[in-house]
Write an enzyme that holds these catalytic residues in place. Structure first.
Site, PDB file in Angstrom:
ATOM      1  N   TYR A 142      62.136  -7.447   1.172  1.00 48.79           N
ATOM      2  CA  TYR A 142      63.294  -8.313   1.460  1.00 48.79           C
ATOM      3  C   TYR A 142      63.527  -9.308   0.305  1.00 48.79           C
ATOM      4  O   TYR A 142      64.662  -9.516  -0.138  1.00 48.79           O
ATOM      5  CB  TYR A 142      63.002  -9.042   2.768  1.00 48.79           C
ATOM      6  CG  TYR A 142      64.079  -9.938   3.304  1.00 48.79           C
ATOM      7  CD1 TYR A 142      65.243  -9.420   3.857  1.00 48.79           C
ATOM      8  CD2 TYR A 142      63.910 -11.322   3.311  1.00 48.79           C
ATOM      9  CE1 TYR A 142      66.212 -10.254   4.389  1.00 48.79           C
ATOM     10  CE2 TYR A 142      64.868 -12.162   3.845  1.00 48.79           C
ATOM     11  CZ  TYR A 142      66.021 -11.625   4.377  1.00 48.79           C
ATOM     12  OH  TYR A 142      66.982 -12.465   4.905  1.00 48.79           O
ATOM     13  N   LYS A 190      66.760  -9.660  -2.026  1.00 48.96           N
ATOM     14  CA  LYS A 190      67.540 -10.901  -2.006  1.00 48.96           C
ATOM     15  C   LYS A 190      67.606 -11.554  -3.381  1.00 48.96           C
ATOM     16  O   LYS A 190      68.604 -12.195  -3.721  1.00 48.96           O
ATOM     17  CB  LYS A 190      66.958 -11.860  -0.966  1.00 48.96           C
ATOM     18  CG  LYS A 190      67.192 -11.413   0.491  1.00 48.96           C
ATOM     19  CD  LYS A 190      68.661 -11.164   0.801  1.00 48.96           C
ATOM     20  CE  LYS A 190      69.011 -11.264   2.272  1.00 48.96           C
ATOM     21  NZ  LYS A 190      70.402 -10.874   2.551  1.00 48.96           N
TER      22      LYS A 190
END
Ligand code: NAD
Length: 301
Positions: free
Chosen positions: A169, A173
């Site tokens: 993640y 991001k």
């Protein structure tokens, strides 16, 4: 206070069937935008084998219409070329143009780094980073042609600062930050801005992390004003990232410290100057590679 309106504007919001995206879509529509509400009805881990499909997107589009707004639903998967292309085509077919792209769709597959599988890595990168790329690229030609666009991407404090169990993640991001900065550079000639928000909000994605009392304090509706402003024609800011939640908004930036200029003393000289290398002040905030290169060369004199 003059109201920020979006009459005549067309906005596409990905992952808008729940949480933050839903709030963004409702608010943009309430301010006059025609909205395409995208969501493929995924669970938080991205799996969508429960047959819900586009129901979530349809429910939000219906909520907008019930309030007198204009919206259609799109149940496509933004991680696929076909899904991203047809999402933007839906906007153009229904409303004749696209002005605003809010890339918000997201999933989680949290695991300690040693346990992450390629499937967990690929699934998370696909929705966040590839999805942001694909939807933005599908829209970009239209934005360039119109000489106008507002792109709002969704990053995360976990990506900006790191978090245990979120290597996939966080990588996605932080990738969105590099993409956003480059979009800002390439879009500037066409009045296309690109910015990123790093939200903190109580949604189904985070409900296990926060105490129940945080539901109101960290409601998605307290993040949406930033999206509204960044999506508005009056906001010319581009290439920036903001942490936002509970009513607080702060710019987050990548800065370079003063550094140390070394002689011929090799690794030992570097070791002995390590505190200077790591000093944080005074720092500069280069806006692109050219500015950073200039800073570096200044440091050589
Ligand atoms: P959420 O789970 O409520 O909403 C995410 C939505 O994205 C869901 O409706 C889901 O169906 C949809 N989605 C997932 N994969 C999709 C795909 N391939 N195509 C289309 N839609 C898809 O979560 P949220 O908290 O509202 O998160 C929204 C965004 O904000 C995400 O990008 C998330 O990573 C980011 N974010 C949220 C927080 C927070 O505190 N809630 C913090 C940092 C970042």
């Amino acid at each position: 206070m003059a109201e920020l309106r979006f009459d005549g504007r067309v906005a596409v919001v990905s992952g808008a069937g729940h949480g933050l995206g839903r709030s963004h879509a409702l608010e943009l529509a309430a301010r006059g935008a025609k909205v395409v509400v995208n969501d493929l009805g995924a669970r938080v881990d991205g799996r969508h084998d429960d047959g819900t499909g586009a129901t979530a997107a349809e429910a939000v589009a219906e909520e907008i219409r019930a309030k007198g707004g204009t919206a259609i639903a799109d149940g496509g998967d933004v991680a696929t070329e076909e899904g991203a292309r047809s999402l933007i085509e839906s906007a153009v077919d229904a409303y004749g143009r696209v002005d605003i792209v809010v890339n918000n769709a997201g999933i989680l597959r949290d695991k300690a780094f040693k346990n992450i599988t390629c499937a967990d890595w690929d699934a998370v990168l696909a929705v966040h980073l590839r999805g942001t790329f694909l939807v933005t690229q599908a829209a970009f030609g239209h934005l360039r042609e119109n000489g106008y666009g507002r792109i709002v991407n969704t990053t995360s404090p976990a990506g900006l600062f790191g978090n245990f169990g979120q290597s996939n993640y966080a990588a996605a991001k932080m990738g969105i930050i590099g993409l956003t900065k480059t979009l800002a550079i390439e879009g500037s000639k066409y009045d296309i801005t690109a910015n990123a928000i790093a939200p903190i909000a109580f949604t189904r994605m985070t409900e296990d992390l926060f105490p129940p009392g945080a539901r109101e304090l960290l409601s998605p509706e307290k993040v949406t004003p930033l999206v509204v402003w960044l999506a508005h024609e009056d906001c010319e800011t581009s290439g920036e990232t903001y942490s936002v939640g509970g009513g607080r908004v702060a710019r987050v930036f990548v800065a370079e410290g003063p550094g140390a200029l070394l002689g011929d003393g090799g690794a030992e000289e570097l070791r002995d100057n390590w505190p200077d290398v790591n000093a944080e002040r005074p720092y500069v905030v280069p806006r692109n590679l050219a500015e950073q290169t200039e800073v570096h060369f200044q440091g050589l004199t």
